[in-house]
Design an enzyme around this catalytic site. Structure first.
Site, mmCIF file in Angstrom:
data_model
loop_
_atom_site.group_PDB
_atom_site.id
_atom_site.type_symbol
_atom_site.label_atom_id
_atom_site.label_comp_id
_atom_site.label_asym_id
_atom_site.label_seq_id
_atom_site.Cartn_x
_atom_site.Cartn_y
_atom_site.Cartn_z
ATOM 1 C CD GLU A 1 -4.049 0.191 -2.805
ATOM 2 O OE1 GLU A 1 -4.380 -0.969 -3.140
ATOM 3 O OE2 GLU A 1 -3.421 0.456 -1.759
ATOM 4 C CD GLU B 1 1.072 0.859 -3.447
ATOM 5 O OE1 GLU B 1 0.249 1.595 -2.887
ATOM 6 O OE2 GLU B 1 1.169 0.749 -4.689
#
Length: 266
Positions: A120, A140
């Site tokens: 990210e 995730e």
């Protein structure tokens, strides 16, 4: 020059090198690391002597994502930074380049794991170099979590949507070669040389007119989601003032005189 116990800061000429420094945890994000990162971005923005930034990790890893326990400030390593987070509840998003974009170009030098929060943060950088054995991915969903660092928005704008959705929905790891193939990174280099390559790219940027570099970067991001007509108008607003700077005149003179230019940000 700042830094914390989990984030080191050093100068390499006109390049500021920020190193995620928690190798025992594969540089998982902690509160001290996030505070150091944010302070590093601010330092680069405010110091005109800095023309580029390199972000890397210590100990053969880039970043293995968020350490929720450390972020919560549990234990002595995060205790002294709780006030910073209370004073600016957005600090962690700014540190991760979700809510902040540095004026100067940011080059990522990746070795080893660059997953979850690491991938990210990567999406907030401008140029990306990785060692051949680097691993990328947004894990995730495999943990029943959401990649809330910006990936559901940014990734599809940086790589083809089919690849973005596969990365987001499968949570599988990607090799450096795969990441380069889908356009997530720009360079794959031998293991252990990503930082050297990133610094070499930084030196090429540093040799250019700093006002021009910053204006070009700003224009690219400003126009990314505009129509072509609106984007071209915005480009003119950003670009024309650069031609009136002393840097532009120096660049033209140096070219005519066949010598390296000496830029002074004027």
């Amino acid at each position: 020059m700042g830094g914390t116990e989990h984030l080191t800061v050093q100068r390499e000429g006109a390049t500021l090198v920020l190193t995620l420094n928690r190798p025992e945890a594969r540089n998982a994000l902690s509160l001290p690391m996030l505070v150091g990162l944010y302070d590093g971005w601010v330092e680069a923005d405010e110091d005109d002597g800095i023309r580029s930034i390199v972000l890397t990790g210590a100990g053969g890893a880039f970043c293995a994502g968020m350490d929720l326990k450390a972020l919560a400030g549990r234990g002595m390593e995060g205790e002294q930074y709780r006030d910073r987070l209370k004073a600016d509840p957005d600090l962690h998003w700014k540190a991760m380049l979700r809510h902040h974009r540095p004026r100067k170009p940011v080059i990522a030098a990746v070795e080893g794991y660059c997953v979850a929060g690491g991938t990210e943060i990567l999406q907030g950088t401008d140029i990306r170099v990785a060692g051949a054995s680097a691993t990328f991915g947004l894990f995730e969903v495999r943990r029943g979590l959401f990649p809330i660092g910006g990936s559901t928005v940014r990734l599809q704008r940086q790589i083809p949507r089919t690849h973005a959705l596969e990365m987001l929905l499968t949570g599988r790891p990607y090799t450096a070669q795969e990441a380069a193939g889908i356009g997530l990174i720009g360079h794959v280099v031998p293991d252990g040389t990503a930082l050297d390559k990133a610094l070499a790219v930084a030196e090429q940027i540093n040799a250019c007119g700093p006002l021009a570099v910053e204006a070009v970067k700003a224009s690219v991001y400003e126009t990314a989601e505009l129509t072509e007509t609106d984007g071209l108008a915005a480009e003119l607003r950003r670009g024309w003032p650069v031609f009136d700077t002393a840097d532009a005149k120096e660049g033209s003179r140096a070219f005519a005189e066949k010598r390296p230019p000496v830029y002074r940000r004027a």
